[in-house]
Motif scaffolding. Sequence first.
Motif, PDB file in Angstrom:
ATOM      1  N   MET A  97     -13.937  14.676  10.575  1.00  0.00           N
ATOM      2  CA  MET A  97     -15.266  14.079  10.418  1.00  0.00           C
ATOM      3  C   MET A  97     -16.341  15.147  10.287  1.00  0.00           C
ATOM      4  O   MET A  97     -17.250  15.037   9.450  1.00  0.00           O
ATOM      5  CB  MET A  97     -15.563  13.140  11.593  1.00  0.00           C
ATOM      6  N   ILE A  98     -16.237  16.202  11.057  1.00  0.00           N
ATOM      7  CA  ILE A  98     -17.242  17.266  11.013  1.00  0.00           C
ATOM      8  C   ILE A  98     -17.150  18.033   9.692  1.00  0.00           C
ATOM      9  O   ILE A  98     -18.167  18.319   9.058  1.00  0.00           O
ATOM     10  CB  ILE A  98     -17.066  18.202  12.226  1.00  0.00           C
ATOM     11  N   VAL A  99     -15.925  18.324   9.265  1.00  0.00           N
ATOM     12  CA  VAL A  99     -15.754  19.019   7.989  1.00  0.00           C
ATOM     13  C   VAL A  99     -16.255  18.148   6.840  1.00  0.00           C
ATOM     14  O   VAL A  99     -16.927  18.630   5.922  1.00  0.00           O
ATOM     15  CB  VAL A  99     -14.272  19.419   7.790  1.00  0.00           C
ATOM     16  N   GLY A 100     -15.980  16.857   6.890  1.00  0.00           N
ATOM     17  CA  GLY A 100     -16.464  15.943   5.866  1.00  0.00           C
ATOM     18  C   GLY A 100     -17.978  15.872   5.817  1.00  0.00           C
ATOM     19  O   GLY A 100     -18.579  15.847   4.737  1.00  0.00           O
ATOM     20  N   ALA A 101     -18.604  15.851   6.986  1.00  0.00           N
ATOM     21  CA  ALA A 101     -20.069  15.810   7.035  1.00  0.00           C
ATOM     22  C   ALA A 101     -20.670  17.085   6.455  1.00  0.00           C
ATOM     23  O   ALA A 101     -21.648  17.038   5.694  1.00  0.00           O
ATOM     24  CB  ALA A 101     -20.542  15.605   8.473  1.00  0.00           C
ATOM     25  N   CYS A 102     -20.080  18.215   6.782  1.00  0.00           N
ATOM     26  CA  CYS A 102     -20.591  19.487   6.246  1.00  0.00           C
ATOM     27  C   CYS A 102     -20.398  19.578   4.736  1.00  0.00           C
ATOM     28  O   CYS A 102     -21.297  20.031   4.018  1.00  0.00           O
ATOM     29  CB  CYS A 102     -19.919  20.658   6.952  1.00  0.00           C
ATOM     30  N   ILE A 103     -19.237  19.143   4.258  1.00  0.00           N
ATOM     31  CA  ILE A 103     -18.985  19.158   2.806  1.00  0.00           C
ATOM     32  C   ILE A 103     -19.973  18.240   2.091  1.00  0.00           C
ATOM     33  O   ILE A 103     -20.512  18.584   1.034  1.00  0.00           O
ATOM     34  CB  ILE A 103     -17.528  18.782   2.503  1.00  0.00           C
ATOM     35  N   PHE A 104     -20.221  17.066   2.668  1.00  0.00           N
ATOM     36  CA  PHE A 104     -21.181  16.150   2.051  1.00  0.00           C
ATOM     37  C   PHE A 104     -22.576  16.756   1.987  1.00  0.00           C
ATOM     38  O   PHE A 104     -23.242  16.657   0.952  1.00  0.00           O
ATOM     39  CB  PHE A 104     -21.237  14.822   2.819  1.00  0.00           C
ATOM     40  N   LEU A 105     -23.029  17.375   3.063  1.00  0.00           N
ATOM     41  CA  LEU A 105     -24.375  17.956   3.067  1.00  0.00           C
ATOM     42  C   LEU A 105     -24.497  19.094   2.061  1.00  0.00           C
ATOM     43  O   LEU A 105     -25.502  19.214   1.358  1.00  0.00           O
ATOM     44  CB  LEU A 105     -24.739  18.425   4.467  1.00  0.00           C
ATOM     45  N   VAL A 106     -23.479  19.933   1.967  1.00  0.00           N
ATOM     46  CA  VAL A 106     -23.527  21.033   1.005  1.00  0.00           C
ATOM     47  C   VAL A 106     -23.463  20.493  -0.420  1.00  0.00           C
ATOM     48  O   VAL A 106     -24.199  20.959  -1.304  1.00  0.00           O
ATOM     49  CB  VAL A 106     -22.382  22.040   1.281  1.00  0.00           C
ATOM     50  N   ALA A 107     -22.617  19.491  -0.663  1.00  0.00           N
ATOM     51  CA  ALA A 107     -22.541  18.908  -2.005  1.00  0.00           C
ATOM     52  C   ALA A 107     -23.843  18.212  -2.382  1.00  0.00           C
ATOM     53  O   ALA A 107     -24.285  18.291  -3.537  1.00  0.00           O
ATOM     54  CB  ALA A 107     -21.371  17.929  -2.076  1.00  0.00           C
ATOM     55  N   ALA A 108     -24.458  17.533  -1.430  1.00  0.00           N
ATOM     56  CA  ALA A 108     -25.735  16.879  -1.706  1.00  0.00           C
ATOM     57  C   ALA A 108     -26.817  17.908  -2.007  1.00  0.00           C
ATOM     58  O   ALA A 108     -27.661  17.700  -2.890  1.00  0.00           O
ATOM     59  CB  ALA A 108     -26.147  16.011  -0.518  1.00  0.00           C
ATOM     60  N   ALA A 109     -26.788  19.020  -1.297  1.00  0.00           N
ATOM     61  CA  ALA A 109     -27.775  20.078  -1.554  1.00  0.00           C
ATOM     62  C   ALA A 109     -27.569  20.695  -2.933  1.00  0.00           C
ATOM     63  O   ALA A 109     -28.531  21.084  -3.596  1.00  0.00           O
ATOM     64  CB  ALA A 109     -27.686  21.148  -0.469  1.00  0.00           C
ATOM     65  N   GLN A 110     -26.315  20.792  -3.376  1.00  0.00           N
ATOM     66  CA  GLN A 110     -26.041  21.338  -4.702  1.00  0.00           C
ATOM     67  C   GLN A 110     -26.402  20.347  -5.813  1.00  0.00           C
ATOM     68  O   GLN A 110     -26.833  20.740  -6.895  1.00  0.00           O
ATOM     69  CB  GLN A 110     -24.559  21.705  -4.826  1.00  0.00           C
ATOM     70  N   ALA A 111     -26.227  19.052  -5.551  1.00  0.00           N
ATOM     71  CA  ALA A 111     -26.466  18.040  -6.579  1.00  0.00           C
ATOM     72  C   ALA A 111     -27.932  17.631  -6.686  1.00  0.00           C
ATOM     73  O   ALA A 111     -28.344  17.103  -7.719  1.00  0.00           O
ATOM     74  CB  ALA A 111     -25.620  16.808  -6.283  1.00  0.00           C
ATOM     75  N   LEU A 112     -28.710  17.863  -5.653  1.00  0.00           N
ATOM     76  CA  LEU A 112     -30.111  17.420  -5.663  1.00  0.00           C
ATOM     77  C   LEU A 112     -30.930  17.999  -6.811  1.00  0.00           C
ATOM     78  O   LEU A 112     -31.646  17.249  -7.483  1.00  0.00           O
ATOM     79  CB  LEU A 112     -30.773  17.739  -4.318  1.00  0.00           C
ATOM     80  N   PRO A 113     -30.841  19.291  -7.106  1.00  0.00           N
ATOM     81  CA  PRO A 113     -31.637  19.803  -8.242  1.00  0.00           C
ATOM     82  C   PRO A 113     -31.211  19.219  -9.579  1.00  0.00           C
ATOM     83  O   PRO A 113     -32.017  19.154 -10.504  1.00  0.00           O
ATOM     84  CB  PRO A 113     -31.371  21.308  -8.207  1.00  0.00           C
ATOM     85  N   LEU A 114     -29.976  18.762  -9.706  1.00  0.00           N
ATOM     86  CA  LEU A 114     -29.520  18.193 -10.974  1.00  0.00           C
ATOM     87  C   LEU A 114     -30.228  16.872 -11.281  1.00  0.00           C
ATOM     88  O   LEU A 114     -30.371  16.505 -12.439  1.00  0.00           O
ATOM     89  CB  LEU A 114     -28.008  17.982 -10.934  1.00  0.00           C
ATOM     90  N   PHE A 115     -30.670  16.149 -10.246  1.00  0.00           N
ATOM     91  CA  PHE A 115     -31.381  14.913 -10.473  1.00  0.00           C
ATOM     92  C   PHE A 115     -32.739  15.145 -11.139  1.00  0.00           C
ATOM     93  O   PHE A 115     -33.244  14.279 -11.835  1.00  0.00           O
ATOM     94  CB  PHE A 115     -31.587  14.145  -9.164  1.00  0.00           C
ATOM     95  N   PHE A 116     -33.321  16.301 -10.887  1.00  0.00           N
ATOM     96  CA  PHE A 116     -34.637  16.601 -11.436  1.00  0.00           C
ATOM     97  C   PHE A 116     -34.565  17.584 -12.596  1.00  0.00           C
ATOM     98  O   PHE A 116     -35.584  18.047 -13.085  1.00  0.00           O
ATOM     99  CB  PHE A 116     -35.547  17.159 -10.343  1.00  0.00           C
TER     100      PHE A 116
END
Length: 118
Positions: A97-116
């Motif tokens: 669960m902790i590894v999944g949460a960290c992977i999600f946060l890092v992936a979300a941080a990487q994908a956020l600039p692509l939205f804009f």
Amino acid sequence: MLKKISTKLKTFFGSERVQMFCMMIVGSVAMFAQNSAGNYEAGTTALSTVTEEIAKYVPIVVKLCYAIAGVVAIVGAISVYIKMNNEEQDVKKSIMMIVGACIFLVAAAQALPLFFGL
């Protein structure tokens, strides 16, 4: 006579439903009056301005996501360490669960600039 009228108006407009209805009517009339000529230029410039302003905050939010991922990793590591010392049964589940949460946060941080488009 004037007092009676004012008290009747206060009781009529005192209810929350009537107040909400009046605000909706006034707001919709103002909205239609703003664009009566069919000119949507004000709306498009407002949207482009908002998009530019939001795009300024994207690097800050990316760094914030990385910081939150770091805090989650540290707190999760401490939690797993405590569970391992207490010999609990669900240590693997906690690690995943902790590894999944960290992977999600890092992936979300990487994908956020692509939205804009940055």
